[in-house]
Motif scaffolding. Structure first.
Motif, mmCIF file in Angstrom:
data_model
loop_
_atom_site.group_PDB
_atom_site.id
_atom_site.type_symbol
_atom_site.label_atom_id
_atom_site.label_comp_id
_atom_site.label_asym_id
_atom_site.label_seq_id
_atom_site.Cartn_x
_atom_site.Cartn_y
_atom_site.Cartn_z
ATOM 1 N N ASP A 153 0.831 -1.203 0.000
ATOM 2 C CA ASP A 153 0.000 0.000 0.000
ATOM 3 C C ASP A 153 0.866 1.254 0.000
ATOM 4 O OD1 ASP A 153 -2.781 1.100 0.260
ATOM 5 O OD2 ASP A 153 -1.891 1.980 2.070
ATOM 6 N N ARG B 61 -5.312 -1.044 -5.088
ATOM 7 C CA ARG B 61 -5.726 -0.652 -3.734
ATOM 8 C C ARG B 61 -7.038 -1.339 -3.347
ATOM 9 N NH1 ARG B 61 -5.352 4.298 -4.534
ATOM 10 N NH2 ARG B 61 -3.305 4.659 -3.598
ATOM 11 N N LYS C 240 -7.557 -4.010 -0.185
ATOM 12 C CA LYS C 240 -8.480 -3.658 0.892
ATOM 13 C C LYS C 240 -9.519 -4.740 1.117
ATOM 14 C CE LYS C 240 -11.495 0.111 2.407
ATOM 15 N NZ LYS C 240 -12.076 1.424 2.054
#
Length: 454
Positions: free
Chosen positions: A393, A409, A413
């Motif tokens: 990240d 991303r 997540k």
């Protein structure tokens, strides 16, 4: 009387015409004569070639006997082991080979079209990847370079010669020089038995050098790859791939901007021994630092189409992840990740460390680098450690792409970490938000439909 003479003349003419027609019928037609003549020539040719080869071998055997007799009389000790390798070894190997000439069913002819491995290669991407190539990489070594270096190290007298000959029997040198001339113009058909026994010879590299592999036709290279991939050990096949096949493939791509169909089939056939393919072609190509995008696309298509054992692919993926970065390395990483193997954790950690090397890199990474990172996250997001996800990240905050980075991303997540299980509370909360009550409908309660008059 006149009428009687006319009748006799008529009978004589009829008999003459019958005799001439019978002669014409007894003589074969020109087409048949040509055909039988060609068959006779073929039969004669079939019998001449073995006789000629047997004479050559017989002379070589006589020469070997003379050498042995001189050694016994002079008693000067043992001579070079290279002189002991004469036509006797070749003849013995040919006799062991037997009549195995029926394996040439899938020969290629020169009329077949070339395989160009056609892909849309963007010129801008090629320029960007060229900036990541190694500038100090030397020329690629071939079998000829290796043999010439060995000869010059052992004999200083041949240091000035452009292409010195190894210390072998003169009959062997003449025999395999003739084989090399045949292979330079080979299109289809059977190969000489003397060439088929090369993998079983102790000095196979020296003998192969005499045939001048750089001048072989593409079809001859395919037949040679079939023979060597089947009969050589993994280490010897690796040397053949690295010193003969790989330089020829790269030269053909560089000259023609595409790859000949027979050479493409040679690459596919070389995967018969996966370990030799990766050690002799794949890894040296990545280590060279000069692999172009076109070469990566063509050779990568072979990896895509052929089934490869997971163990060899995992080892190759870990090796290229630990190498110095080259632009096309990301392309090969993406190809191997797309094969969707169950990779060991050690390989996943190596790939993660490969990407984390670019955390402080100020260069603008090519699009293929971002695509390979996205593929890695999509395929193995649930097998990554939480710490690695946090590091990745941070990486995508530094190395950004306006289209790919948001997808990376999102994948990081919405995934669990290695060793974790889905939380039961999460399952309950997610199921509570779902409406499970059946929908009640009234079939008589239709909504009003406006008419055209309204």
């Amino acid at each position: 009387m006149a009428g009687k003479r006319r009748k006799e003349n008529q009978h004589g003419e009829a008999a003459a015409s019958e005799r001439s027609s019978s002669k014409r019928r007894s003589q074969p037609s020109k087409h048949r004569r040509d055909r039988h003549g060609a068959e006779a020539d073929d039969e004669e040719q079939e019998y001449l070639e073995p006789k000629l080869s047997s004479r050559i071998l017989e002379e070589a055997l006589n020469q070997q006997k003379e050498i042995l007799a001189e050694e016994e009389t002079q008693k000067t000790g043992s001579t070079s082991t290279r002189h002991a390798f004469t036509a006797a070894a070749v003849e013995a190997a040919i006799t062991r080979l037997g009549e195995l000439d029926n394996d040439d069913d899938d020969d290629f002819s020169e009329t077949q079209s070339q395989y160009d491995g056609y892909h849309e290669i963007d010129e801008e991407d090629e320029k960007v990847l060229a900036t990541f190539m190694s500038k100090d990489a030397g020329p690629q070594r071939t079998l000829a370079d290796l043999i010439i270096q060995k000869i010059k190290e052992k004999d200083a007298q041949v240091a000035s010669e452009a292409r010195p000959l190894p210390q072998l029997d003169s009959s062997i040198i003449d025999l395999y020089k003739g084989v090399g001339k045949l292979l330079s113009r080979y299109t289809t058909g059977k190969l000489p038995k003397a060439f088929k026994v090369v993998p079983s010879l102790s000095l196979w590299e020296d003998v192969l050098y005499l045939t001048e592999p750089e001048k072989w036709s593409p079809n001859a290279m395919y037949q040679a790859t079939r023979i060597f991939a089947s009969n050589l050990s993994v280490k010897r096949a690796q040397r053949f791939y690295n010193l003969v096949l790989l330089p020829r493939v790269r030269d053909d791509i560089l000259k023609n901007k595409r790859l000949h169909f027979a050479l493409y089939q040679s690459l596919k056939k070389s995967l018969y021994k996966p370990a030799a393919f990766f050690k002799g072609i794949f890894l040296p190509l990545c280590q060279s630092g000069t692999c172009s995008l076109r070469e990566a696309v063509i050779i990568g298509s072979v990896i895509q189409k052929v089934s490869i054992p997971p163990l060899h692919s995992s080892a190759a993926l870990m090796k290229i992840a630990e190498m110095d970065y080259c632009g096309t390395t990301s392309y090969f990483i993406k190809l191997l990740l797309d094969k969707k193997y169950a990779l060991p954790y050690r390989v996943l950690d190596a790939v993660t460390a490969h990407f984390m090397r670019f955390l402080d890199d100020e260069r603008v990474m090519p699009v293929i680098w971002h695509q390979s990172l996205l593929t890695f996250v999509q395929r193995y997001k649930n097998e990554l450690v939480k710490e690695d996800k946090n590091n990745l990240d941070r990486l995508i905050q530094h190395q950004k792409h306006y289209l790919v980075t948001p997808e990376i991303r999102r994948e990081l997540k919405n995934s669990r970490s290695r060793g974790e299980k889905e939380d039961d509370a999460m399952l309950i909360s997610s199921s509570a938000s779902v409406i499970n009550k059946t929908i009640e409908e009234d079939r008589w309660n239709y909504p009003a439909v406006p008419m055209e008059e309204d």
